[in-house]
Design an enzyme around this catalytic site. Structure first.
Site, PDB file in Angstrom:
ATOM      1  N   LYS A   1     105.303  44.803 -30.911  1.00  0.00           N
ATOM      2  CA  LYS A   1     104.959  45.751 -31.967  1.00  0.00           C
ATOM      3  C   LYS A   1     103.709  46.516 -31.556  1.00  0.00           C
ATOM      4  O   LYS A   1     102.894  46.049 -30.748  1.00  0.00           O
ATOM      5  CB  LYS A   1     104.726  45.052 -33.307  1.00  0.00           C
ATOM      6  CG  LYS A   1     103.543  44.088 -33.374  1.00  0.00           C
ATOM      7  CD  LYS A   1     102.193  44.740 -33.718  1.00  0.00           C
ATOM      8  CE  LYS A   1     101.071  43.708 -33.715  1.00  0.00           C
ATOM      9  NZ  LYS A   1      99.723  44.320 -33.655  1.00  0.00           N
TER      10      LYS A   1
ATOM     11  N   PRO B   1     102.753  41.322 -22.641  1.00  0.00           N
ATOM     12  CA  PRO B   1     101.517  40.682 -22.181  1.00  0.00           C
ATOM     13  C   PRO B   1     100.806  39.950 -23.316  1.00  0.00           C
ATOM     14  O   PRO B   1     100.933  40.303 -24.491  1.00  0.00           O
ATOM     15  CB  PRO B   1     100.679  41.861 -21.674  1.00  0.00           C
ATOM     16  CG  PRO B   1     101.207  43.051 -22.398  1.00  0.00           C
ATOM     17  CD  PRO B   1     102.669  42.793 -22.595  1.00  0.00           C
TER      18      PRO B   1
ATOM     19  N   ALA C   1      96.943  40.995 -26.065  1.00  0.00           N
ATOM     20  CA  ALA C   1      97.068  42.437 -25.912  1.00  0.00           C
ATOM     21  C   ALA C   1      97.165  43.169 -27.238  1.00  0.00           C
ATOM     22  O   ALA C   1      97.096  44.396 -27.284  1.00  0.00           O
ATOM     23  CB  ALA C   1      98.302  42.765 -25.053  1.00  0.00           C
ATOM     24  N   GLY C   2      97.377  42.437 -28.338  1.00  0.00           N
ATOM     25  CA  GLY C   2      97.567  43.081 -29.632  1.00  0.00           C
ATOM     26  C   GLY C   2      98.980  43.552 -29.876  1.00  0.00           C
ATOM     27  O   GLY C   2      99.231  44.384 -30.751  1.00  0.00           O
TER      28      GLY C   2
ATOM     29  N   ALA D   1     101.626  41.348 -30.414  1.00  0.00           N
ATOM     30  CA  ALA D   1     102.340  40.310 -31.179  1.00  0.00           C
ATOM     31  C   ALA D   1     103.389  39.586 -30.350  1.00  0.00           C
ATOM     32  O   ALA D   1     104.434  39.201 -30.880  1.00  0.00           O
ATOM     33  CB  ALA D   1     102.972  40.907 -32.442  1.00  0.00           C
ATOM     34  N   GLY D   2     103.104  39.346 -29.088  1.00  0.00           N
ATOM     35  CA  GLY D   2     104.080  38.666 -28.235  1.00  0.00           C
ATOM     36  C   GLY D   2     104.453  37.284 -28.736  1.00  0.00           C
ATOM     37  O   GLY D   2     105.627  36.927 -28.794  1.00  0.00           O
ATOM     38  N   GLY D   3     103.455  36.488 -29.121  1.00  0.00           N
ATOM     39  CA  GLY D   3     103.739  35.149 -29.634  1.00  0.00           C
ATOM     40  C   GLY D   3     104.485  35.191 -30.952  1.00  0.00           C
ATOM     41  O   GLY D   3     105.447  34.438 -31.163  1.00  0.00           O
ATOM     42  N   SER D   4     104.061  36.059 -31.849  1.00  0.00           N
ATOM     43  CA  SER D   4     104.731  36.185 -33.149  1.00  0.00           C
ATOM     44  C   SER D   4     106.160  36.670 -32.978  1.00  0.00           C
ATOM     45  O   SER D   4     107.072  36.227 -33.690  1.00  0.00           O
ATOM     46  CB  SER D   4     103.954  37.153 -34.047  1.00  0.00           C
ATOM     47  OG  SER D   4     102.676  36.641 -34.359  1.00  0.00           O
TER      48      SER D   4
ATOM     49  N   ASP E   1     101.684  38.044 -38.180  1.00  0.00           N
ATOM     50  CA  ASP E   1     102.607  39.083 -37.714  1.00  0.00           C
ATOM     51  C   ASP E   1     104.064  38.636 -37.708  1.00  0.00           C
ATOM     52  O   ASP E   1     104.958  39.451 -37.471  1.00  0.00           O
ATOM     53  CB  ASP E   1     102.229  39.544 -36.303  1.00  0.00           C
ATOM     54  CG  ASP E   1     100.951  40.367 -36.270  1.00  0.00           C
ATOM     55  OD1 ASP E   1     100.626  40.984 -37.307  1.00  0.00           O
ATOM     56  OD2 ASP E   1     100.287  40.386 -35.213  1.00  0.00           O
TER      57      ASP E   1
END
Length: 298
Positions: free
Chosen positions: A21, A107, A110-111, A113-116, A149
């Site tokens: 996102k 990445p 990074a802001g 929301a990769g984990g979310s 997120d």
């Protein structure tokens, strides 16, 4: 992984894709007594995906999470583990063993929301494997217990989110465009970024209504005036490489450029894929380590 192990899971395997996102607007309004922050944000999904494989078989209720990048948390330390556990508790299922394999493209720190995004994808996948008994609204509610997120990542449409991210309303999406997303240098942990926001003396007054009107107009010239991220005020002065990326994009004809989330990825919008690829090529000549070109999703 040996072949026999893979075969055991084969009948209930599902592959899903978790999109990143970006924030088109992000303001932090106040800190709550519970330590969370009230925010006002507009988020949009972009076509930069992690690949998630979920395999389920009869068993004793074990969950295993592995990722192809060693610096990403594994097993119980990964947010995807928590997501799977929450879903199985809601489904009241304890007689399955589940394997979750994460192939990262988004990445970290990074802001984006990769984990979310991974957590939400795991929730959707387990729900689907088990016959989709849980509604999207239920997944959103469960997601809010996992991360701020995650509810957005369950829906993956342009949304305005308030509260701690759980109160969402649909808003007009961006016109079709292409993004160059770049991260150069050290990331920043979300918790640390919010701690620094608390020390910010003067905060810009919200212009979210102007952005929402601009999105309705579908005019990039208007949208670019009102994209905003309060975290730029604290992150960019301390991360010169990120600040330099934003300057680079502005000097290379972007429609608009902004840091996403608490950083430190910087994105820039372009009308065509050709423009985006050309700018990405120029950026590679400057030895930027992480560069992605992707399309808007709506």
């Amino acid at each position: 992984m040996n072949q026999q192990h893979s075969t055991d899971f084969k009948s209930s395997e599902l592959i899903v894709y978790a999109p990143a996102k970006i924030n088109l607007f992000l303001d932090v309004l106040s800190k709550r007594p519970d330590g969370y922050h009230e925010i006002d944000t507009v988020m949009a999904p972009v076509a930069l995906f992690d690949k998630i494989t979920v395999r389920q078989k009869a068993g004793q209720g074990t969950i295993h999470v592995c990722c192809d990048i060693s610096t990403i948390p594994q097993e119980q330390d990964n947010i995807a583990y928590k997501a799977a556990n929450v879903i199985y508790q809601k489904l009241n299922k304890i007689d399955y063993d589940t394997q979750i394999i994460i192939e990262k493209n988004i990445p970290s720190e990074a802001g984006l929301a990769g984990g979310s995004a991974d957590a939400a994808a795991v929730m959707r996948a387990i729900n689907q494997i088990n016959g989709s008994p849980l509604s999207t609204d239920t997944l959103v509610t469960l997601g809010s217990t996992i991360g701020a997120d995650v509810p957005f990542c369950v829906i993956n449409k342009t949304m305005r989110a308030c509260g701690i991210g759980e109160s969402m309303t649909s808003v007009s999406s961006l016109p079709a465009c292409w993004f160059v997303i770049a991260k150069d240098g050290k990331g920043i942990q979300t918790k640390k970024a919010y701690q620094e926001i608390d020390q910010l003396k003067e905060k810009k007054s919200s212009t979210i209504d102007q952005l929402l009107n601009a999105l309705t107009s579908k005019h990039f010239s208007e949208i670019g005036k009102y994209v905003y991220n309060i975290f730029e005020e604290i992150v960019l002065p301390k991360r010169p490489a990120a600040a330099a990326l934003k300057t680079f994009f502005i000097n290379h004809g972007c429609l608009f450029s902004l840091m996403s989330g608490s950083g430190t990825a910087i994105y820039a919008a372009y009308k065509t894929e050709q423009e985006a690829l050309h700018v990405a090529k120029e950026l590679r000549h400057r030895n930027c380590p992480e560069i992605f070109v992707c399309k808007s999703m709506e």
